[in-house]
Design an enzyme around this catalytic site. Structure first.
Site, short mmCIF file in Angstrom:
data_model
loop_
_atom_site.label_atom_id
_atom_site.label_comp_id
_atom_site.label_asym_id
_atom_site.label_seq_id
_atom_site.Cartn_x
_atom_site.Cartn_y
_atom_site.Cartn_z
N LYS A 185 -13.71 -0.12 -10.36
CA LYS A 185 -13.79 -1.36 -11.14
C LYS A 185 -12.84 -1.27 -12.33
CE LYS A 185 -16.96 -4.40 -13.59
NZ LYS A 185 -16.46 -4.30 -14.96
N ARG A 186 -12.74 -0.08 -12.91
CA ARG A 186 -11.88 0.09 -14.08
C ARG A 186 -10.41 -0.23 -13.75
NH1 ARG A 186 -12.10 5.35 -15.92
NH2 ARG A 186 -14.26 5.41 -15.24
#
Ligand code: GLU
Length: 512
Positions: A267-268
């Site tokens: 997600k980062r």
């Protein structure tokens, strides 16, 4: 293999939003099932109550639906092996755990966290990493070290216990994976995994997964590479239960890698580089934290599916655009790569643009209408579709349509500075006033007719085509963007064209 009906399952755990890697796993299962006229099963693996996240199951089901991945049997669809949610199958598993203990393949363990910690510290001091394996299982209070009546007494007294798999010592497990080929592992490198816990009367993933795959008559297990280390245990469990004859074939899919190549897509990475790693928007029910989704960010499901299908599989040809049916017809596991597939955000956009360009006016109208309504514009689908159709070649995401077509529906309320400075000066305003009269005299305001008459006028007056068109564009669009001017005049019609010209003549002061 025998000639059983092909049955595959997608078996997510509802621990949060489904990552696009999970969607790809579901997709490959679905393509494989459809390719072979088999069944696609959705099983929810929710035996880890600690990690359960409310809303995650609904999210999974909605994501699959959005992608067009149809479930034949399972949660939300029912079927002959219902229930398909493991927490509703809890009564099934204890009997199988006991069966393994009785056959000598597993044992009860009563150790406490403190006892385990002590052993862990001891190992660390000796410079070893701790593993719960054949070296420690006899030193701890287990049914291997305690007398039978003591084991019974402890269970009857309500002490907490787990069932662990008794990993054989120094044996080679030989496995076959449809993607990775032949793999061998020595069992002495493996630990004794927990299969069942009395504390919540639930099995762990390993036991529930094998028991359910067996009971649900699964023929092929297609799942992420992160489960490859569990494969030896799963092979041994099939052997321990005596189910080798109907054991499913396994295919472990390669990881989805970061755009930069190294490591698993997270997600980062998405947040940093501005692309979603989830199919749909998600908001965490506990922290309120949100995550972008392809659907809400303006991607079409067919483009998303096409892009995902090619991340780790290739058709062996140059073809890039595939409908779901074409994917079904072309898919095979032997074209799935062993190495990780690097995610490319630009490629995702490229796919979306391709699908936007191929949409019919009616389909585009359905996309544009909500955006128009959001801006208070009421038009019929024919008008919406026509405008979107003119501009679709420039659209990448669905949300681009409003910006690309807004001037068809609303007159400019302001004029872009750069264009104003360039064109609203010198003779241009008076030239536009003259053009207004030419336009006012045209009855047939169709694109071709207007173009013919205006061009004749430009020639007769020896004007510069660029000056005329750009000045008209400033009047009608308010900016330097938009399609050919005659697309705009034909669409908005004579009255509106004249109104917009009158407005700029009345309101915009020419640049000195
Ligand atoms: N519940 C597991 C997961 O969340 C399923 C793994 C498997 O397909 O065996 O990935």
């Amino acid at each position: 293999m025998d000639n059983r009906e092909i049955r595959v399952r997608f078996a997510p755990s509802p621990t949060g939003p489904l990552h696009i890697g999970g969607v790809r796993t579901a997709l490959y299962n679905y393509l494989f099932a459809r390719r072979h006229g088999g069944k696609m099963i959705l099983r929810i693996e929710d035996t880890d109550s600690q990690r359960f996240v409310p809303g995650a199951e609904e999210y999974i089901i909605e994501s699959l639906k959005w992608c067009g991945i149809e479930i034949d049997e399972g949660v939300g669809a029912g079927g002959p092996h219902a229930p398909y949610r493991q927490s509703e199958r809890r009564d099934i598993y204890l009997k199988y755990a006991r069966r393994l203990v009785d056959a000598g393949w597993a044992y009860y363990a009563f150790d406490t966290p403190d006892e385990l910690d002590a052993l862990r510290r001891e190992a660390e001091q000796a410079g070893r990493t701790f593993a719960y394996n054949y070296e420690v299982r006899e030193k701890l209070p287990t049914s291997l070290s305690l007398p039978a009546d003591e084991v019974e007494r402890r269970i009857a007294a309500g002490e907490q216990w787990v069932v662990r798999f008794k990993m054989p010592v120094d044996e080679t497990v030989a496995m076959d994976d449809l993607i990775r080929g032949h793999v061998e592992v020595n069992t002495s490198t493996l630990d004794d995994k927990v299969l069942y816990k009395s504390v919540d009367a639930l099995p762990t993933y390993h036991l529930a997964n094998i028991v359910d795959d067996h009971l649900m008559e699964i023929t092929h297990v297609i799942r992420g590479e992160e489960w490859l280390p569990s494969l030896p245990l799963h092979y041994l469990l099939y052997r321990a239960f005596g189910w080798e004859q109907t054991q499913p074939a396994f295919a472990h899919l390669p990881l989805l890698l970061k755009p930069t190549g190294g490591g698993k897509l997270s997600k980062r990475d998405g947040d940093k580089m501005g692309f979603p790693v989830f199919p749909l928007f998600w908001q965490s029910p506990s922290t309120g934290e949100t995550a972008h989704g392809y659907r809400e960010d303006g991607y079409l499901p067919e483009a998303f599916v096409n892009m995902l299908a090619l991340l780790g599989w290739n058709p062996g040809t140059e073809q890039e655009l595939f409908s779901m049916q074409e994917l079904i017809d072309a898919f095979s596991l032997d074209r799935v790569s062993k190495s990780g597939a690097r995610f490319q955000p630009d490629k995702a956009k490229w796919f979306n643009a391709q699908y936007m360009h191929r949409k019919s006016d009616a389909e585009l109208a359905a996309i544009l209408q909500p955006q128009l309504r959001e801006h208070g514009i009421e038009v019929d689908d024919r008008r919406a579709g026509e405008a979107a159709g003119i501009m679709k070649e420039r659209a990448t995401l669905t949300g681009d349509l409003w910006d690309l077509t807004s001037f068809f529906f609303t007159a400019p309320t302001e004029y872009e500075q750069k264009q104003t400075r360039k064109y609203w000066k010198g003779d241009n305003p008076s030239m536009l006033a003259e053009l207004r009269e030419v336009l006012a005299s045209i009855d047939d305001f169709s694109k071709d007719n207007t173009e013919r008459i205006v061009h004749a006028w430009i020639e007769s007056r020896s004007l510069s085509m660029g000056q005329v068109m750009n000045t008209l564009r400033l009047a009608l669009v308010g900016a330097g963007k938009g399609p050919g001017m005659y697309d705009v005049t034909a669409f908005i019609g004579r009255e509106e064209t004249l109104r917009r010209i009158d407005r700029i003549l009345a309101e915009l002061k020419p640049v000195e």
